[in-house]
Every structure is written in C-alpha cells, then in structure tokens.
Design a protein around this motif. Structure first.
Motif, PDB file in Angstrom:
ATOM      1  N   SER A  44       1.086  -1.456  -0.185  1.00 48.35           N
ATOM      2  CA  SER A  44       0.531   0.281   0.367  1.00 48.35           C
ATOM      3  C   SER A  44       1.067   1.089   0.219  1.00 48.35           C
ATOM      4  CB  SER A  44      -0.690   0.092   1.171  1.00 48.35           C
ATOM      5  OG  SER A  44       0.048  -0.307   2.237  1.00 48.35           O
ATOM      6  N   GLY A  45       2.046   1.106   0.160  1.00 48.10           N
ATOM      7  CA  GLY A  45       2.903   2.385   0.591  1.00 48.10           C
ATOM      8  C   GLY A  45       3.028   2.472   2.101  1.00 48.10           C
ATOM      9  N   GLU A  46       2.168   2.741   2.378  1.00 45.68           N
ATOM     10  CA  GLU A  46       1.802   2.591   4.553  1.00 45.68           C
ATOM     11  C   GLU A  46       2.634   1.789   5.222  1.00 45.68           C
ATOM     12  OE1 GLU A  46       0.343   4.918   5.380  1.00 45.68           O
ATOM     13  OE2 GLU A  46      -0.419   5.178   3.244  1.00 45.68           O
ATOM     14  N   THR A  47       2.948   1.813   6.540  1.00 41.03           N
ATOM     15  CA  THR A  47       4.004   0.747   7.583  1.00 41.03           C
ATOM     16  C   THR A  47       2.663   0.748   8.388  1.00 41.03           C
ATOM     17  OG1 THR A  47       5.078   3.193   8.216  1.00 41.03           O
ATOM     18  CG2 THR A  47       6.309   1.345   6.501  1.00 41.03           C
ATOM     19  N   ILE A  48       2.907  -0.154   9.395  1.00 39.42           N
ATOM     20  CA  ILE A  48       1.793  -0.108  10.787  1.00 39.42           C
ATOM     21  C   ILE A  48       3.156  -0.916  11.736  1.00 39.42           C
ATOM     22  CG2 ILE A  48      -0.073  -0.419   9.712  1.00 39.42           C
ATOM     23  CD1 ILE A  48       0.705  -3.722   9.400  1.00 39.42           C
ATOM     24  N   GLU A  49       3.095  -0.275  12.490  1.00 39.38           N
ATOM     25  CA  GLU A  49       3.669  -1.044  13.907  1.00 39.38           C
ATOM     26  C   GLU A  49       4.623  -2.183  13.631  1.00 39.38           C
ATOM     27  OE1 GLU A  49       3.508   1.255  17.126  1.00 39.38           O
ATOM     28  OE2 GLU A  49       4.058  -0.560  18.204  1.00 39.38           O
ATOM     29  N   SER A  50       3.031  -3.126  13.672  1.00 38.90           N
ATOM     30  CA  SER A  50       4.334  -4.675  13.467  1.00 38.90           C
ATOM     31  C   SER A  50       2.912  -5.372  11.908  1.00 38.90           C
ATOM     32  CB  SER A  50       3.642  -5.735  14.587  1.00 38.90           C
ATOM     33  OG  SER A  50       2.493  -6.190  15.001  1.00 38.90           O
ATOM     34  N   PHE A  51       3.261  -6.019  11.269  1.00 35.07           N
ATOM     35  CA  PHE A  51       3.156  -6.908  10.472  1.00 35.07           C
ATOM     36  C   PHE A  51       2.376  -7.869  10.807  1.00 35.07           C
ATOM     37  CE2 PHE A  51       2.905  -9.966   6.419  1.00 35.07           C
ATOM     38  CZ  PHE A  51       2.222  -9.495   5.683  1.00 35.07           C
ATOM     39  N   THR A  52       0.780  -7.042   9.978  1.00 34.45           N
ATOM     40  CA  THR A  52      -0.756  -8.589   9.945  1.00 34.45           C
ATOM     41  C   THR A  52      -0.997  -9.579   8.859  1.00 34.45           C
ATOM     42  OG1 THR A  52      -1.494  -6.223   9.072  1.00 34.45           O
ATOM     43  CG2 THR A  52      -1.355  -6.445  11.952  1.00 34.45           C
ATOM     44  N   GLY A  53      -0.512  -8.582   7.891  1.00 38.38           N
ATOM     45  CA  GLY A  53      -0.805  -9.814   6.878  1.00 38.38           C
ATOM     46  C   GLY A  53      -2.309  -9.546   6.271  1.00 38.38           C
ATOM     47  N   GLN A  54      -2.786  -8.345   7.286  1.00 33.09           N
ATOM     48  CA  GLN A  54      -3.688  -8.286   6.258  1.00 33.09           C
ATOM     49  C   GLN A  54      -4.181  -7.851   4.973  1.00 33.09           C
ATOM     50  OE1 GLN A  54      -6.009  -6.243   9.484  1.00 33.09           O
ATOM     51  NE2 GLN A  54      -7.977  -5.824   8.289  1.00 33.09           N
ATOM     52  N   GLU A  71       5.982  -3.497   7.315  1.00 32.15           N
ATOM     53  CA  GLU A  71       6.274  -2.234   8.577  1.00 32.15           C
ATOM     54  C   GLU A  71       7.694  -1.331   8.656  1.00 32.15           C
ATOM     55  OE1 GLU A  71       8.269  -5.300  11.625  1.00 32.15           O
ATOM     56  OE2 GLU A  71       6.506  -6.315  11.273  1.00 32.15           O
ATOM     57  N   GLU A  72       7.841  -0.529   9.369  1.00 32.15           N
ATOM     58  CA  GLU A  72       9.398   0.893   8.699  1.00 32.15           C
ATOM     59  C   GLU A  72       9.884   0.000   8.413  1.00 32.15           C
ATOM     60  OE1 GLU A  72       8.176   4.294   8.509  1.00 32.15           O
ATOM     61  OE2 GLU A  72      10.153   4.217   8.079  1.00 32.15           O
ATOM     62  N   GLN A  73      10.223  -1.323   9.754  1.00 28.46           N
ATOM     63  CA  GLN A  73      11.813  -1.941   8.759  1.00 28.46           C
ATOM     64  C   GLN A  73      11.893  -2.424   7.833  1.00 28.46           C
ATOM     65  OE1 GLN A  73      12.654  -4.251  12.204  1.00 28.46           O
ATOM     66  NE2 GLN A  73      14.441  -5.158  11.563  1.00 28.46           N
ATOM     67  N   ASP A  74      11.019  -2.650   7.659  1.00 27.98           N
ATOM     68  CA  ASP A  74      11.050  -3.494   6.000  1.00 27.98           C
ATOM     69  C   ASP A  74      10.860  -2.245   4.828  1.00 27.98           C
ATOM     70  OD1 ASP A  74       9.419  -5.630   6.817  1.00 27.98           O
ATOM     71  OD2 ASP A  74       7.666  -5.038   6.803  1.00 27.98           O
ATOM     72  N   ARG A  75      10.370  -0.661   5.002  1.00 29.70           N
ATOM     73  CA  ARG A  75      10.448  -0.117   4.330  1.00 29.70           C
ATOM     74  C   ARG A  75      11.913   0.753   4.025  1.00 29.70           C
ATOM     75  NH1 ARG A  75       7.138   5.034   2.048  1.00 29.70           N
ATOM     76  NH2 ARG A  75       5.895   5.167   4.409  1.00 29.70           N
ATOM     77  N   GLU A  76      12.978   0.168   5.377  1.00 28.03           N
ATOM     78  CA  GLU A  76      13.774   0.928   5.606  1.00 28.03           C
ATOM     79  C   GLU A  76      14.929  -0.163   4.985  1.00 28.03           C
ATOM     80  OE1 GLU A  76      14.947   1.082   9.599  1.00 28.03           O
ATOM     81  OE2 GLU A  76      12.893   3.479   9.526  1.00 28.03           O
ATOM     82  N   GLU A  77      14.554  -1.650   4.972  1.00 27.71           N
ATOM     83  CA  GLU A  77      15.486  -2.433   4.471  1.00 27.71           C
ATOM     84  C   GLU A  77      15.275  -3.303   3.423  1.00 27.71           C
ATOM     85  OE1 GLU A  77      16.416  -4.007   8.936  1.00 27.71           O
ATOM     86  OE2 GLU A  77      15.154  -5.272   7.256  1.00 27.71           O
TER      87      GLU A  77
END
Ligand code: GDG
Length: 471
Positions: A44-54, A71-77
């Motif tokens: 989605s281009g959005e980040t959330i605190e912990s990944f839900t897979g929803q 997650e934010e860490q996903d975006r960064e890495e």
C-alpha cells in the motif's frame, strides 16, 4: 477458468484515466488489468507497527487492488535499502552507488516471504500469476515453498547488468537461481536477455536452448518482451482540450524559439547532468543558437529518502544555475528546469509543442518517454527524437537520432542536426517511429507475455468480455 493476478511492489492505478501522474509501470499494468479480469496485489505504501498480513481490497480506476501494509523496518531494508540502494544502482551499472548491506538482503527476503504468505491464499487453482520488477525477484520461489504450483511469470522493467558487475553482489547466485522458480522470465530487450544468458551459462553452468532453461526438474522460458505505451490513446490525448490549452500556453511562451524537451523522474540513471552539459556544448559550439532555442527539463523528484537522489538533485540545481547564469540574457533563459509533476494530458501538450525530444539516459530498461514523445507529435509537423543508445527503446527506435549520452560533443551535434532538420526528413523518420510505437503498444506487450505464460489455458477477461484463448 484462469484469472490474472498481477503483483508489483507499489499498486497505483491511475484513479482517473488519462489524468494521473502514475509512472510508466503503473500505466502499463493498469492497462493490462482493465482488459483481463483479475487482481493487482502489492504494498500500500503505508507502514504499521507490526505486520499483520491483512489485505485491503479496493476497486480503483476499474481495477481490483489488494493492498498490504509493511513495517517501517521493511520500508528501510527492503524498499529504501535492497531495492533502491542495492539492486537499482547495480542493475543500472552504478556499482559505485550500490550499498551491499546484509540487513538489506535480509529485509528483502523477509518482505518477499511476507508477500508470498499473504498472496498464496488468494491464488485459485488455475490462476496465472504475473510478478513485476526487481523488488520481487524471489517471490515465485517463496510461493513454490508454500506449495503454489500455478504458472508464474516475471517481467523485469529495468536492464539486466553485465555478468562481471552482477558478481559483485553478495548472494548473486541465490538471487538469480530464484528466477528459475518462474515458468516465464521476460526482459525488455535482446541485450538484457543476452546478458542474463551469459551470466546463467558462465556463473551457474546452465544449459539454455531455444530460450528454455532446464534446471532442477523445472523448465523456465526466457524472452525479450519490449514494453509499449497506450499509443492511440496517448495520441488522442495530445489533441484534446487540456493538451491543446497547454500546447498553446507553451507555444506562446516560446516566442518563436525552438524548444528541446526532457521529461524524467529525477534519477541518476537518466543522464540529466550529462544532458545539461551537452546542451551547454551546443551553445558554446553554435553561438548562433543563443536566444533562438531553450531546453525545458521536467524532472519530477523521486525516492528522496535516498541520499544519492538528494545529491543528484543538488548537482542539477547547481549545473542548471551555472549554465543559466553564464548564458542568459535579459529576456532569454537557456534552461527552464522544473521539478513539479504535471497532469498526463498537460504533458501530452508539452510533448507536442517541443521541436526536439531529448531522451538521453545512461542506462534504461526501456524508456516510455521516448514513445510518448513520438505518439504526441503533430503528423503534419513532427518534432525530432534524440535518443540514447543505452535506452532499451533504442533497439526498436532506430529512426531517432541515436547518441552516446556520455559524449557531450556527440549529443550536442545531434541536437544541432535535430534543430535544423528539414520537415521532409522529420516526417519520414516520425512516420516509421510512429508505426512501430503504434504496432508494439502496451496491449501487444501484455498479450504476448500473457499468451506465452498461459500457453493453451483460457483466461477470463473483464466483466462482460469474452474468454480469450491464448496461443
Ligand atoms: C521504469 C523503467 C521502463 C514523468 N514525469 C511525469 C510523468 N512521467 C511519466 C512519463 C512516463 C513515466 O512517468 C516514466 O517512464 P519511463 O519509462 O521513462 O521511466 P521509469 O519511471 O524509470 O520506468 C523504464 C518503465 O519502467 C516501464 O517498463 O520503460 O526503463 O526504468 O510514462 O510520462 N507523468 C505525469 N506527470 C509527470 O510530471 N503525469
């Protein structure tokens, strides 16, 4: 019956046909999914605190999209890291800018696994899955691990690097081997296909015969599938009201001067600095062009979280400012440098107003701007395309003036030739270019790829449409 499931990192279909600011990949995929019934899956281009897979399902611009947050860490890495700071520079032959950090590779694998786990339950027994671009190379392998046996295709929108460069990437073998989990792997050009085959044969010892790789009990077909644009629609857009108004505005502001046009995402692969310097060379070598020509460069900022993009932006501000300071007169500015995005219809009008389209990437998978420039021209008085030999588009568009963008003299000479080209030659070159752009359009690309992936499987088309039997 089979549906088409398209997967790409970002999912952004134009919300209102013809007006959005979506990039090349988005335009092409939206066009593909408007035709076939199916789903477009991605981040989605959005980040959330912990990944839900929803998954959030939406209907946008006539296309069903399935979005998942990271997650934010996903975006960064994964996104800022492995995709934009490792693979993008490496695949564009900029190993000097490529960051090889272990955490990036781990984030990349993690996100591909997360995508696979989220996507797998959506895939029906006969669905075809079409995965796009360098963000998602290992996705088929992750899906196979979850037991997905459907036909899965991959299309790479960017160039494939030379073998020696690719071997600089830690885990290059694992990355390329993961491509063998696909049934079909498509590249933009024969050049990319050859580079891939060279790597496969010499680094992995693969046997590649007639475009088929057989390894580990699987068959993977490989081929060149050059992407196109919605040529007829774009040509029509260039004649509609909004485009006409923009055309008139630009022409009025030209005050009889010739306009050279560049339109690019602000990216170091697009050769913008070299382009400015080549244009400066024209002004130095041909002072008679001073005050009779200007360069309009539209460069829409992108990926500004990445330092290399902040640096190229600052450099371009400096170079354009220096050239303007050195050459401008009280009523003439040699470079109009614009960092704002434009509506698609306005862009069509701007293309049509330009006497020269200057498309000089240092490395580019295809380059859709070259094709859009041609499609937007007035057939009675077309402009001239100056095109880098390192754009994938050059394989198909030999009637452009083909240049080496690393040579400012060569590019400046081609600019001089383009500015002075008689109408008969402009028309003859444009006609041949336009025939190719119209024939090899985005529908032809999509249909060729989907047919190659589907074989004799029937695919469901959009609601109310027929069933297509690909062959
Ligand atoms: C990747 C590959 C390959 C640009 N500024 C505005 C705007 N654009 C649109 C253009 C064109 C698209 O963005 C750019 O497409 P390109 O093909 O030139 O380049 P990438 O974005 O790097 O695309 C490339 C492509 O994928 C497809 O496979 O060709 O090689 O790198 O459509 O028109 N659109 C609007 N306003 C702008 O200001 N509306």
């Amino acid at each position: 019956m089979s549906r088409l499931i398209v997967v790409s990192n970002r999912v952004n279909p134009p919300s209102d046909a013809g007006v959005g600011t979506a990039g090349g990949l988005a335009m092409a995929l939206a066009a593909a999914l408007r035709e076939y019934s199916g789903v477009w899956f991605g981040w989605s281009g959005e980040t959330i605190e912990s990944f839900t897979g929803q998954i959030s399902m939406q209907k946008v611009g006539g296309v069903t999209v399935a979005l998942v947050d990271l997650e934010e860490q996903d975006r960064e890495e994964y996104y800022d890291g492995y995709a934009n700071r490792t693979l993008w520079p490496l695949f564009h032959s900029r190993t000097d800018l490529a960051a090889y950090e272990r955490s990036f590779g781990e984030g990349y694998q993690r996100v591909n696994r997360r995508f696979a786990e989220t996507l797998a339950p959506l895939i029906g027994p006969n669905d075809l899955v079409w995965i796009h671009d360098y963000h998602l190379i290992p996705l088929a392998d992750e899906l196979r691990k979850l037991g997905v046996t459907n036909r899965i295709g991959f299309f790479l929108h960017i160039p494939w690097p030379s073998r020696r460069l690719l071997t600089t990437l830690p885990q290059h073998k694992e990355l390329v081997e993961s491509l063998l989990a696909y049934d079909l792997v498509g590249f933009q050009t024969h050049d990319a296909l050859e580079a891939f085959s060279d790597y496969g044969e010499r680094e992995l010892g693969l046997a590649i015969n007639d475009g088929v790789v057989e390894a580990g009990g699987r068959r993977t077909r490989i081929g060149a599938f050059p992407i196109g644009i919605e040529a007829d629609a774009f040509a029509q857009l260039a004649q509609q009201d909004a485009a006409r108004e923009t055309f008139e505005r630009v022409r009025a502001s030209q005050a009889g001067r010739r306009m050279i046009l560049g339109v690019d995402r602000l990216d170091y692969s697009k050769g913008l600095e070299e382009r400015f310097l080549a244009y400066e060379q024209l002004l130095v070598d041909h002072p008679d062009w001073a005050e009779r020509v200007f360069l309009l460069q539209i460069a829409t900022p992108s990926r500004d979280a990445v330092q290399a993009y902040q640096e190229i932006r600052a450099r371009l501000d400096g170079v354009s400012g220096r050239i303007n300071g050195a050459f401008a007169t009280v009523d003439w500015v040699p470079i109009r440098y614009v960092n704002r995005a434009h509506r698609r219809d306005e862009l069509a009008g701007i293309y049509r107003a330009a006497q020269v389209g200057l498309v000089t990437p240092l490395r580019d998978g295809m380059n859709l701007v070259a094709k859009e420039y041609v499609a937007a021209q007035d057939p009675d008085d077309p402009g001239v395309l100056v095109l880098s030999k390192y754009a994938g588009a050059a394989e198909q568009m030999q009637d452009a003036l083909i240049v080496n963008p690393f040579s400012r003299e060569e590019t400046s000479e081609a600019l001089g030739q383009a500015l002075a080209m008689p109408r008969a030659e402009r028309s003859a070159r444009w006609r041949r270019l336009m025939d190719g752009v119209a024939r090899d359009d985005v529908s032809a690309w999509r249909d060729r790829f989907v047919a190659a992936l589907a074989g004799d499987v029937a695919i469901t088309t959009a609601p109310g449409g027929d069933t297509r039997k690909a062959s």
